[in-house]
Design an enzyme around this catalytic site. Sequence first.
Site, short mmCIF file in Angstrom:
data_model
loop_
_atom_site.label_atom_id
_atom_site.label_comp_id
_atom_site.label_asym_id
_atom_site.label_seq_id
_atom_site.Cartn_x
_atom_site.Cartn_y
_atom_site.Cartn_z
CB THR B 17 -0.97 0.03 1.21
OG1 THR B 17 -0.20 -0.12 2.40
CG2 THR B 17 -1.99 -1.09 1.13
N GLY B 18 2.16 1.12 0.07
CA GLY B 18 3.03 2.31 0.02
C GLY B 18 3.07 2.85 -1.40
CE LYS B 43 -2.88 1.54 5.30
NZ LYS B 43 -2.36 2.48 4.33
CB ILE B 96 12.86 -3.41 -4.25
CG1 ILE B 96 12.23 -4.55 -5.06
CG2 ILE B 96 13.13 -2.18 -5.11
CD1 ILE B 96 13.09 -5.12 -6.16
CB THR B 97 14.01 -1.74 0.82
OG1 THR B 97 12.64 -2.06 0.71
CG2 THR B 97 14.20 -0.53 1.71
CD GLU B 98 18.76 3.29 -2.66
OE1 GLU B 98 19.98 3.37 -2.58
OE2 GLU B 98 18.09 3.80 -3.58
CE1 TYR B 159 16.68 -2.09 -14.68
CE2 TYR B 159 16.28 0.27 -14.71
CZ TYR B 159 16.24 -0.93 -14.05
OH TYR B 159 15.74 -0.98 -12.78
CD GLU B 209 28.32 -1.46 -8.30
OE1 GLU B 209 27.67 -1.04 -9.27
OE2 GLU B 209 27.99 -1.25 -7.13
CG HIS B 247 25.35 0.74 -5.87
ND1 HIS B 247 25.67 0.06 -7.01
CD2 HIS B 247 24.06 1.08 -6.00
CE1 HIS B 247 24.61 0.01 -7.80
NE2 HIS B 247 23.61 0.63 -7.20
#
Lengths: 384, 290
Positions: B17-18, B43, B96-98, B159, B209, B247
């Site tokens: 819901t965010g 929720k 996914i959160t960083e 990408y 990297e 990063h």
Amino acid sequence: MNLHEYQSKRVFARYGIPIPNGDVASTPVEAREVAKVLGGPVVVKAQVLVGGRGKAGGIKVAQTPDEAEEKADAILGMDIKGLTVGKVLVDQAADIRDEIYLGLTIDRARRRVVMMGSSEGGVDIEEVAATMPEKIIKIAIDPFIGFRSYQALELALELGIPTELTRSFTQIASGLYDAFMASDASLAEINPLVVTGDGKLLAVDGKMVIDDNALFRQSMLAEMRDIVDEDPYEAEARRYGLSYVKLDGEIGCMVNGAGLSMATMDMIKLFGGSPANFLDVGGGATSDRVAAALRIILSDSNVKAVLFNIFGGITRCDEVARGILVALDELKTPVPMVVRLVGTNEEEGRAILADAKMETAATLAEAARKAVAVAKAAREGSAQ
Amino acid sequence: MSILVNKHTRLLVQGITGREGLFHTEQMVAYGTNVVGGVTPGKGGQWAAGVPVFDTVTKAVSATEANTSIIYVPARFAPDAILEAADAGIKLIICITEGLPTLDMVKVRAYIDGMDVRLIGPNCPGAITPNEAKVGIMPGHIHIPGNVGIVSRSGTLTYEVVAALTERGIGQSTAVGIGGDPIIGSTFIDILKLFEKDGDTEQVVMIGEIGGTDEERAAEYIRDHMTKPVTAFIAGKTAPPGKRMGHAGAIISGGTGTAAEKMAALEAAGVRVVNQPAEIAEIVATLAGE
């Protein structure tokens, strides 16, 4: 975030680690007062967030308060690797019999906090790691079990700590581990940990690096941040949620994503140019963030051209284009720009910039080549 | 076949819901991913993006038989979200959160290492198997199905490479972003192993990297165990030491973690290492016999 030596040592002291008596001073007179209170010989140490202070002349011994004032006067305001010294630490001079290195860091490969000890204290530990790796003893610590006294004892034996000091050493090693964990550190080191003439252990120099991702729960440490020692534009970028690192080239870069930012810098270099900065505008960059980013890039007078490289995913190219227009309108800069917009809403983005007379590019290689060319032209133009 | 995510994925969205969670759930549903539900404490009983919302992962799993979860909750709650998913029996967790504190990740890894669960990320774009399932934030339309496996520490740079492959008509089996943090759930080796076993993957592209030694260890694995060709690009040749390049994991420290070391190690292991991302598509096309 890096802590100064005096800040690190104050944290250590809270965890029972013995540190020399001393205090910080911002003026020569203050340094003199501190030395007077301490009595006897003192060490005046520049507080800057960079290694090699000693070699740069930023650490000096003083026998009297008068001399401390004199030394502080020489050190305050001194430039050490581009940083101006604003504070000195005046510590009681230690009677050094032996020097040990003791540190904690996170071993990425082992995914553990690791304690490192070496009998080669007082020198650059990275140099020891490169030339005599066998001189560094490492102990991996289980995150659920924590650091145990048998591990400290093993380390003490390996380092050749005198038997009568093993108890004190164990307390210091455990204290350092507790300080590391409680502070969300990524590095905590005592270098050197000194064995004094009267047979005591003393943390003469200290260093801590705090994990930026954990500052939300380390408010006390977060407040210690010394903005004087930071690049003002890096600080400004942080306020806007941008990752910015100033470099010494002449092509400013604005890119979305850290990996693509680095690749863009590499491409500029490949085509014979040099990047002026690393800047990741982040995912979902809005126009005001783009405008702030451009202001920061252009604040560097070395910048001869700016390269925008946006691969739209979450980030929308039209939003970025609008930000560029806002910033250009405000800054009215003569610096030439090269823009590459691909991905989400690229057509709209290009349409918005159509009247802005900017060089455009379809690929990363083309963008980098064009940026190098316009920077060269701008440099030659201004030289005439 | 493919790896990690496919048409059998039954996805749960933690933090549905965010703002980010809802937007990307809609995107994943539109792509055709089988999103079966979401979780937001307090929720439960509501609906979001056309799927039911639950209070806890355990409740969601028993109601939906979800086997995969994706995490969009804010950084300070994300370590808990990973542990909750693991304890609820989810087998694949993609975070996914960083911005997760590193010491939290040390504990999370130590805890889940003893369980039958795979974590991708944190701080990653997710994984996509073209035309089957998109479990992440990557633009779906740049991908087409095919036989090239992609594993990367970066988002937008991936990408860039995928788009170049697709433009040449070269499709992807699965593209996986493993994340840019110092401590991550799955490393290059973990993903390379999966690609080596996968019948649909004929060759692999690896995008690394600066920082850490993951690429060097991957090189050893490739030399000793990989039969499929690997092409690699390492970002950060121009990065100065001691500075964190966006990063959290991209930092050259104490002279290790440089791009030059990583490129040399990979080359010595028989990997084709390119100087610019655009060359990847050319080499992959040659290897594919085009």
